[in-house]
Design a protein around this motif. Structure first.
Motif, short mmCIF file in Angstrom:
data_model
loop_
_atom_site.label_atom_id
_atom_site.label_comp_id
_atom_site.label_asym_id
_atom_site.label_seq_id
_atom_site.Cartn_x
_atom_site.Cartn_y
_atom_site.Cartn_z
N HIS A 142 5.15 2.41 -31.72
CA HIS A 142 4.88 2.03 -30.26
C HIS A 142 3.50 3.03 -29.92
O HIS A 142 2.91 2.66 -28.96
N HIS A 161 6.57 -3.03 -18.91
CA HIS A 161 6.23 -2.51 -19.81
C HIS A 161 5.59 -3.28 -20.77
O HIS A 161 4.50 -2.86 -21.22
N HIS A 202 1.31 -3.14 -21.54
CA HIS A 202 0.73 -3.41 -23.03
C HIS A 202 0.20 -4.75 -23.19
O HIS A 202 -0.21 -4.99 -24.23
N HIS A 246 3.26 5.41 -17.22
CA HIS A 246 3.42 5.20 -18.68
C HIS A 246 2.18 5.38 -19.47
O HIS A 246 2.11 5.82 -20.62
N HIS A 262 1.91 7.63 -22.82
CA HIS A 262 0.92 7.48 -23.88
C HIS A 262 0.06 8.25 -24.54
O HIS A 262 -0.45 8.59 -25.54
ZN LIG Z 1 4.49 1.76 -24.04
#
Ligand SMILES: [Zn+2]
Ligand SMILES: [Zn+2]
Length: 149
Positions: free
Chosen positions: A42, A97, A102, A123, A127
């Protein structure tokens, strides 16, 4: 009957909030720890349609399904509300999410609300700043105000 409905509703809300805590804990201490081998892909550019990381979502979907199923078979008892709480959290997690952040599902809608923007921003920080064993911003549906874009 009304009291019953209220108890179910409150249970759904409580489970939803508890799930954010569970997800945060799992993300911080398991996924960025002993479970990193499942979460690792991920944090890399996605190669195919699915990631090993999806097992976490599947795991909770299964738990939610089992609660709903057993809740139905025991006369629509409170397990039903617990299952729905987990499911609603899963839907929220998936939308914010996987869809908004994404972009695994292509939609035209772009969130404008400052709360959504804040969790998306947080988020992004997750990352950028996280490593296999440490990191920041482990929440999925909650982020501190300081992460407002
Ligand atoms: Zn993520
Ligand atoms: Zn992570």
């Amino acid at each position: 009957m009304i009291i019953n409905g209220l108890i179910y509703l409150v249970t759904v809300v409580i489970i939803f909030i508890v799930m954010e805590g569970v997800a945060w804990f799992l993300h911080k201490y398991v996924m960025h720890g002993i479970g990193w081998y499942l979460h690792e892909d991920h944090h890399r550019p996605r190669a195919g349609r699915f990631e090993k990381n999806d097992v976490f979502g599947l795991f909770f979907a299964t738990i939610s399904f089992l609660f709903i199923l057993t809740g139905v078979f025991s006369g629509f008892d409170i397990k039903l509300a617990i299952g729905f709480g987990i499911m609603l959290y899963g839907v929220g997690y998936f939308m914010v999410h996987d869809v908004f952040f994404h972009k695994r599902v292509k939609i035209r809608y772009r969130p404008k609300h400052k709360y959504i923007k804040r969790i998306l921003n947080a988020h992004g920080v997750h990352h950028q700043e996280s490593t296999p064993k440490s990191g920041i911003c482990f929440g999925f549906l909650y982020a501190d105000k300081k992460y407002s874009p």
